[in-house]
Design a protein around this motif. Structure first.
Motif, PDB file in Angstrom:
ATOM      1  N   LEU A 477       0.905  -1.170   0.113  1.00  0.00           N
ATOM      2  CA  LEU A 477      -0.171   0.005  -0.004  1.00  0.00           C
ATOM      3  C   LEU A 477       0.941   1.344   0.027  1.00  0.00           C
ATOM      4  N   SER A 478       0.568   2.226  -1.006  1.00  0.00           N
ATOM      5  CA  SER A 478       1.343   3.319  -1.061  1.00  0.00           C
ATOM      6  C   SER A 478       0.364   4.446  -1.104  1.00  0.00           C
ATOM      7  N   PRO A 479       0.596   5.854  -0.705  1.00  0.00           N
ATOM      8  CA  PRO A 479      -0.291   6.835  -1.180  1.00  0.00           C
ATOM      9  C   PRO A 479       0.146   7.450  -2.495  1.00  0.00           C
ATOM     10  N   GLU A 480       1.015   7.015  -3.535  1.00  0.00           N
ATOM     11  CA  GLU A 480       1.231   7.497  -4.640  1.00  0.00           C
ATOM     12  C   GLU A 480       0.055   7.339  -5.657  1.00  0.00           C
ATOM     13  N   PRO A 481      -0.438   6.141  -5.748  1.00  0.00           N
ATOM     14  CA  PRO A 481      -1.463   5.986  -6.813  1.00  0.00           C
ATOM     15  C   PRO A 481      -2.690   7.054  -6.700  1.00  0.00           C
ATOM     16  N   PHE A 482      -2.858   7.180  -5.262  1.00  0.00           N
ATOM     17  CA  PHE A 482      -3.877   8.050  -5.117  1.00  0.00           C
ATOM     18  C   PHE A 482      -3.571   9.260  -5.358  1.00  0.00           C
ATOM     19  N   LEU A 483      -2.436  10.145  -4.808  1.00  0.00           N
ATOM     20  CA  LEU A 483      -1.988  11.127  -5.373  1.00  0.00           C
ATOM     21  C   LEU A 483      -1.773  11.506  -6.584  1.00  0.00           C
ATOM     22  N   ALA A 484      -1.383  10.497  -7.511  1.00  0.00           N
ATOM     23  CA  ALA A 484      -1.246  10.520  -8.790  1.00  0.00           C
ATOM     24  C   ALA A 484      -2.740  10.791  -9.454  1.00  0.00           C
ATOM     25  N   TYR A 485      -3.665   9.869  -8.851  1.00  0.00           N
ATOM     26  CA  TYR A 485      -5.181  10.046  -9.615  1.00  0.00           C
ATOM     27  C   TYR A 485      -5.703  11.353  -9.300  1.00  0.00           C
ATOM     28  N   LEU A 486      -5.323  12.031  -8.049  1.00  0.00           N
ATOM     29  CA  LEU A 486      -5.857  13.471  -7.852  1.00  0.00           C
ATOM     30  C   LEU A 486      -5.017  14.320  -8.728  1.00  0.00           C
ATOM     31  N   ARG A 487      -3.930  14.321  -9.010  1.00  0.00           N
ATOM     32  CA  ARG A 487      -3.299  14.945 -10.012  1.00  0.00           C
ATOM     33  C   ARG A 487      -3.438  15.218 -11.297  1.00  0.00           C
ATOM     34  N   LYS A 488      -3.985  14.115 -11.723  1.00  0.00           N
ATOM     35  CA  LYS A 488      -4.501  13.786 -13.069  1.00  0.00           C
ATOM     36  C   LYS A 488      -5.878  14.206 -13.116  1.00  0.00           C
ATOM     37  N   LYS A 489      -6.656  13.944 -12.241  1.00  0.00           N
ATOM     38  CA  LYS A 489      -8.047  14.401 -12.493  1.00  0.00           C
ATOM     39  C   LYS A 489      -8.094  16.041 -12.340  1.00  0.00           C
ATOM     40  N   TYR A 490      -7.609  16.386 -11.291  1.00  0.00           N
ATOM     41  CA  TYR A 490      -7.875  17.781 -10.484  1.00  0.00           C
ATOM     42  C   TYR A 490      -7.177  18.792 -11.327  1.00  0.00           C
ATOM     43  N   GLY A 491      -6.091  18.603 -11.968  1.00  0.00           N
ATOM     44  CA  GLY A 491      -5.160  19.513 -12.582  1.00  0.00           C
ATOM     45  C   GLY A 491      -6.081  20.068 -13.800  1.00  0.00           C
ATOM     46  N   PRO A 492      -6.483  19.205 -14.623  1.00  0.00           N
ATOM     47  CA  PRO A 492      -7.177  19.827 -15.674  1.00  0.00           C
ATOM     48  C   PRO A 492      -8.496  20.330 -15.277  1.00  0.00           C
ATOM     49  N   LEU A 493      -9.223  19.800 -14.502  1.00  0.00           N
ATOM     50  CA  LEU A 493     -10.591  20.276 -13.923  1.00  0.00           C
ATOM     51  C   LEU A 493     -10.388  21.616 -13.465  1.00  0.00           C
ATOM     52  N   TYR A 494      -9.292  21.909 -12.659  1.00  0.00           N
ATOM     53  CA  TYR A 494      -8.952  23.206 -12.218  1.00  0.00           C
ATOM     54  C   TYR A 494      -8.243  24.058 -13.119  1.00  0.00           C
ATOM     55  N   ASP A 495      -7.681  23.417 -13.994  1.00  0.00           N
ATOM     56  CA  ASP A 495      -6.824  24.260 -14.826  1.00  0.00           C
ATOM     57  C   ASP A 495      -5.417  24.760 -14.234  1.00  0.00           C
ATOM     58  N   VAL A 496      -4.790  23.772 -13.508  1.00  0.00           N
ATOM     59  CA  VAL A 496      -3.672  24.228 -12.632  1.00  0.00           C
ATOM     60  C   VAL A 496      -2.661  22.937 -12.592  1.00  0.00           C
TER      61      VAL A 496
END
Lengths: 498, 498
Positions: A477-496
């Motif tokens: 178990l690692s936090p990386e997949p979750f963090l990667a998921y957030l970055r990939k999803k919310y970066g474009p959604l919030y244009d940041v």
């Protein structure tokens, strides 16, 4: 009688007693008239006591001792003996008088909390909470653990400890706080159309349709209305979910239903041969939560899912949604907020709420944080992590029921473990199913559900969480997949850039 | 611990186990999804077994032996010990293996009966029914009784025996057959307006309104839909009823609801202090049925009751009823028919259906009637009593489930005992309440309900039926009040001297 046969017969009786108690609880939450409350509490307590007596019986110990050689076996029966042994050891560690004192104090504390929360009066409940902390510490003393919270964590999330969780959580928090800050610095999406007239009947019908489309089997389950939504299993053939409806906001009912459907898909797809044994259940709180969150967030709030479902939602609620584009809708249901309340929070900030609670629990059990200092500690941490301070304790350290009805410790970490696992499992599924996004966009959830069933659901509690994660994702178990998921999803959604 | 305190604690646990089993049964009949059936049967069986083990436990025998001197006392505790002793003696008389054989055979027989009934194929179920008779005889052998049916009658209607029932029933039948003949010779009332469009929602709302008006407390109960209506008690604060709805005939839902409301009024008004003891229940099947029938027939099909309620019914269903006069309506809901089916029969012919079954049960248990001759005996008796012969066994000796799922004997006499008692109790109430008819005509049921509560309900199972009837009506049970009631009501309705 063969010891294994006798063990299984006894485990089945324990399972049936627990199931009976749960039917009574389900009824208590759905249809029971007010007048039934007193007797119902007594009836449930009796069934729980009978189940506990059998779980901790001398004969159970003898059987398990006779079968102890099997506990190392790779077989299903080996897994069964391992789980049964673990349950027996937990059930016999704590004296019955302490269990009863905790249970009785929990009832008193709960009533006091409900009043104190309403009146925003932490002082009114403080002495009772102090006693609960005292009882919690006494409970933990009966376990040989490095940290008192381990006694509770082990019950819900076997394999996890204060040490491993602190490492995991501090790493997650270090990355999460800047992500939240970056997102909150951006303009907030337009959510105005979510506050509109969404007729209750239509909400319920739509939610049930989505649930069935995800694979929830209504022939082996049903959905009812309750104040707090939950999933409950009486047998593999009877796994029920509940929901609630806000006529001005369909998201509560819909995403709540998908969440409980996720829990139910796990339970409905456990190998039926495990019925009536300790293997016939999800393997931990964290893994269970990973499935509710996977379906709620990684599927239910994804762009592909709504490509298929949004036209249906628009057809159901034409008035508020006809002129709202899919992109705007998708942004609205993924709004990140500086919220005060855990249960209302979005998937990005949610873990900050959870880790706050876990860290305060640790500090309280360590004796580092006195109950009288809890409100201040809570508010300081909210300020640090989310940049907002609760105006009242009702919106602060009085908001969750957990510390006010059961021992302090172990009830929260599973939420964040579940979020981390959900992304790790989904990542593994995506690798195995290269067409997953396209399938979801066509409403084809079958391949994903089959993959989850094959790799997770059908095994029930056969594997402890660590082993299951390793087997299923090829990694710890690692936090990386979750963090990667957030970055990939919310970066474009919030244009940041995240 | 004091023996009485220990006895009460043990009785409470037994009561709670039974209540838990009943919650599971209620759910099975109302909301359980099909997939839950297998596990549910097992869960209920476990709870029943645990309750039976405690009821028949050695320690229970010791406690009751220690307290046996109290069994003669006039006090509440005396009544409690009497009932507990009786339950213990019944529970320990029959070997557990025979009870299990009966229960297992009942399940097999029930399935075979459901198929045989559908196919009108008595032969298909005959061998299994013969085995049930054999098991029933073996059961009865464990009791010291004059007639095998007494072993069963005593369970449901303590104080009654084959001898006393045969005397009572032959006297009733001798008067009843000519009354039925006289009524059936008269023109049939117009019932055409009863076969019309009665929307289900409105039926349910009206039935619930009537139930509440009669005094059913929905804060301590609720009504749900089931295939077969029933009343069920989980505690004094939770007494539920069920109903069913035929959209072309409101009488099934309405009078069924009033019937179950009668059962529920009894249970809701038992002294709450009796909760969790054998006194916290109706005292016999017959007395229970007397209350369902009193409210259904002596109140619910009476002219005064409808003087108040009929305008409300007309307002609810204006289309079919606006032009139907109160008199015509009252005649229609009191139509006497040469029916084949017990559960559909009117209050005049109903007891002929019941006594037929009781007499055949006696003959079967005596060895005077072989199972293979049952269809013929049934049909001959129908011809003699009602002048009609069932065209099929489905409408004859296959119609009721009782003989095909539990031992043969004792399940029917309570229906007729209830009818006789209902008139005797109502007569006593009328004497005590000279304005009763006028009160009912104004919708004032409070005085009647209070009288019944004071004299019958609140006592629960404190008095055995004989004593209760004597105390309440000043006389032993007799068919005369019931016959007088029929003559007084149906003579004018059918314009004939009875």
């Amino acid at each position: 009688m063969n010891a294994l046969v006798e063990l299984k017969s006894e485990l089945r009786a324990i399972s049936d007693l627990n199931a009976a108690a749960m039917v009574l609880e389900w009824d208590q939450n759905t249809y029971m008239p007010p007048g039934g409350a007193d007797a119902r509490g007594r009836q449930i307590a009796l069934l729980s006591r009978l189940a506990h007596e059998r779980r901790s019986a001398k004969r159970m110990g003898e059987l398990l001792s006779e079968l102890s050689a099997m506990a190392d076996a790779e077989s299903v029966d080996g897994a069964l003996v391992r789980r049964a042994l673990r349950d027996y050891q937990r059930a016999t560690k704590v004296p019955a008088e302490l269990m009863e004192a905790i249970s009785n104090h929990g009832s008193v504390l709960y009533s006091a909390w409900a009043a104190a929360r309403k009146a925003n009066d932490f002082e009114a409940v403080r002495p009772l909470l102090e006693k609960n902390l005292e009882l919690s510490k006494r409970y933990a003393e009966h376990f040989e653990v490095d940290h008192p919270i381990d006694a509770f964590v082990d019950e819900h999330d076997p394999g996890m400890t204060a040490a491993s969780l602190k490492t995991l959580f501090s790493s997650l928090r270090a990355d999460l706080v800047p992500i939240v800050e970056a997102l909150l610095a951006r303009p907030e999406p337009d959510r105005s159309f979510l506050d509109a007239d969404y007729p209750e009947e239509k909400q319920l019908a739509f939610a049930a349709e989505v649930s069935a489309a995800l694979g929830y089997d209504f022939q082996r389950g049903r959905q009812d209305l309750t104040h707090h939504p939950f999933m409950i299993r009486f047998s593999s053939g009877d796994v029920r979910i509940t929901t609630r409806v806000d006529p001005r906001d369909f998201t509560d009912c819909l995403f709540g239903t998908i969440h409980e459907t996720g829990h139910a898909l796990y339970e409905q797809n456990i190998d039926r041969a495990f019925d009536g044994t300790p293997l016939g259940a999800g393997t931990s709180t964290g893994v269970h939560e990973s499935q509710s969150r996977l379906w709620e967030n990684l599927v239910g709030r994804s762009r592909p899912f709504w490509e298929h479902m949004y036209p249906k939602l628009q057809a159901t609620f034409p008035e508020p949604l006809a002129d709202v584009s899919l992109d705007d809708f998708h942004r609205a249901i993924n709004t990140v907020e500086r919220g005060l309340v855990r249960v209302d929070s979005d998937e990005v900030t949610y873990n900050l709420h959870v880790m706050l609670r876990f860290d305060l629990e640790c500090a309280m059990l360590e004796g580092e944080l006195a109950i009288r200092d809890l409100p201040e500690a809570w508010n300081a941490r909210m300020e640090a992590d989310l940049g907002t301070k609760p105006p009242t304790d009702t919106l602060g350290c009085l908001q969750d029921v957990h510390w006010y009805c059961i021992p302090i410790g172990g009830a929260f970490q599973g939420y964040t473990l579940g979020n981390l696992m959900s992304a790790q499992f989904f990542g593994a599924a995506s690798k195995a199913l290269p067409e997953l996004d396209a399938q979801l966009a066509k409403g084809e959830v079958g391949p994903l559900r089959s993959w989850l069933t094959e790799n997770i659901y059908r095994h029930g509690a056969t594997y402890f969480p660590d082993e299951l994660i390793q087997r299923t994702t090829g990694a710890a178990l690692s936090p990386e997949p979750f963090l990667a998921y957030l970055r990939k999803k919310y970066g474009p959604l919030y244009d940041v850039e995240l």
